[in-house]
Design an enzyme around this catalytic site. Structure first.
Site, PDB file in Angstrom:
ATOM      1  N   CYS A 115      60.914  96.679 -65.082  1.00  0.00           N
ATOM      2  CA  CYS A 115      60.656  97.658 -65.701  1.00  0.00           C
ATOM      3  C   CYS A 115      60.459  98.891 -64.747  1.00  0.00           C
ATOM      4  O   CYS A 115      61.315  99.353 -64.070  1.00  0.00           O
ATOM      5  CB  CYS A 115      59.524  97.511 -66.672  1.00  0.00           C
ATOM      6  SG  CYS A 115      59.425  99.006 -68.108  1.00  0.00           S
ATOM      7  N   HIS A 218      61.652  93.149 -69.815  1.00  0.00           N
ATOM      8  CA  HIS A 218      60.430  92.278 -69.432  1.00  0.00           C
ATOM      9  C   HIS A 218      60.809  90.838 -69.807  1.00  0.00           C
ATOM     10  O   HIS A 218      60.174  90.108 -70.674  1.00  0.00           O
ATOM     11  CB  HIS A 218      59.109  92.808 -70.407  1.00  0.00           C
ATOM     12  CG  HIS A 218      58.591  94.023 -69.822  1.00  0.00           C
ATOM     13  ND1 HIS A 218      57.811  93.927 -68.894  1.00  0.00           N
ATOM     14  CD2 HIS A 218      58.673  95.239 -70.020  1.00  0.00           C
ATOM     15  CE1 HIS A 218      57.241  95.244 -68.482  1.00  0.00           C
ATOM     16  NE2 HIS A 218      57.877  96.044 -69.352  1.00  0.00           N
ATOM     17  N   GLU A 220      59.654  88.380 -68.221  1.00  0.00           N
ATOM     18  CA  GLU A 220      58.164  87.572 -68.147  1.00  0.00           C
ATOM     19  C   GLU A 220      57.397  87.334 -69.556  1.00  0.00           C
ATOM     20  O   GLU A 220      56.749  86.232 -69.879  1.00  0.00           O
ATOM     21  CB  GLU A 220      57.197  88.305 -67.337  1.00  0.00           C
ATOM     22  CG  GLU A 220      56.430  89.538 -67.858  1.00  0.00           C
ATOM     23  CD  GLU A 220      57.188  90.876 -67.885  1.00  0.00           C
ATOM     24  OE1 GLU A 220      56.445  91.661 -68.355  1.00  0.00           O
ATOM     25  OE2 GLU A 220      58.501  90.653 -67.399  1.00  0.00           O
TER      26      GLU A 220
END
Length: 242
Positions: A115, A218, A220
């Site tokens: 990001c 994202h 993660e």
């Protein structure tokens, strides 16, 4: 080989809801460190700090670096004046991470950006950003406030990219939490993936002299439940073992 060490750059925010409103705190979502550990790496957190003199030693301890999400980059860094749709800035973090990036390049450390980390990578290497996605002319939803691990839109993956090597797929579905995006791609980089509206969703360094790659979404936050997302972290950790 022992497990690779990954330095994760953190955010600095003013406390809003805890004991001391306005008090500065170092923060980061747990998903970053969890994703690195589940991929076989050892995460250590590098706090945003005014002590730039410690950075080289901190980075030297790491096999790779992860630049995380957070505030908008100051557009002065890519020679633009701020527009009225610009979000929150963090001058200290900008300065700290630009210095960190310079040291990481000098030491030829592998880098993965997420990001803001993708935008930082592009700007550091001479690219620019759309200060708001509306300036790109898209109506695709890139800022989604639903569940963080919920896919929002697809991306098209180039077959000569690290993402294709990691996932084996030419299209995957991703989450999305960004109101800015890459405008002019930095010299020496190539597009790894794009959204259907043309917004750049991933980039990587063109040559193999140093692994540098970044994504705009994202992974993660998706990696706990999404196999493709965790494969991206596994690919990064495997690169550090070579």
């Amino acid at each position: 080989m022992s497990k690779p060490i990954v330095g994760i750059f953190t955010n600095i925010e003013m406390d809003k809801n805890y004991l001391f409103p306005g008090y500065p705190r170092i923060t980061i979502n747990q998903d970053y460190s969890r994703s690195i550990e589940e991929a076989g790496g050892v995460p250590i957190l590098i706090p945003t700090s005014q002590y730039f003199e410690n950075l080289e030693r901190q980075i030297s301890m790491c096999d790779g670096l992860l630049f995380s999400g957070g505030q908008d980059l100051n557009p002065i860094l890519y020679n633009e004046q701020p527009c009225d749709k610009l979000g929150d800035l963090s001058p200290m973090r900008d300065s700290f991470e630009f210095m960190a990036y310079e040291i990481a390049n000098k030491l030829q450390k592998s880098i993965f950006g997420i990001c803001r980390g993708s935008q930082l990578t592009n700007v550091f290497h001479g690219g620019s950003l759309y200060q708001d996605n509306s300036f790109q002319g898209t109506d695709l939803k890139h800022m989604n406030y639903a569940n963080p691990d919920m896919p929002v839109h697809d991306i098209i993956i180039n077959e000569d990219s690290f993402l294709f090597k990691a996932t084996g797929k030419s299209k995957i579905s991703i989450n999305s939490f960004h109101h800015q995006a890459i405008k002019n791609l930095a010299p020496g980089f190539k597009i790894s993936a794009s959204a259907p509206d043309g917004i750049i969703e991933a980039i990587e360094k063109e040559d193999d002299s140093q692994f540098i790659a970044a994504v705009q979404w994202h992974p993660e936050m998706m990696s706990r439940t999404n196999e493709d997302s965790q494969k991206i972290f596994k690919y990064f950790i495997d690169k550090l073992k070579k």
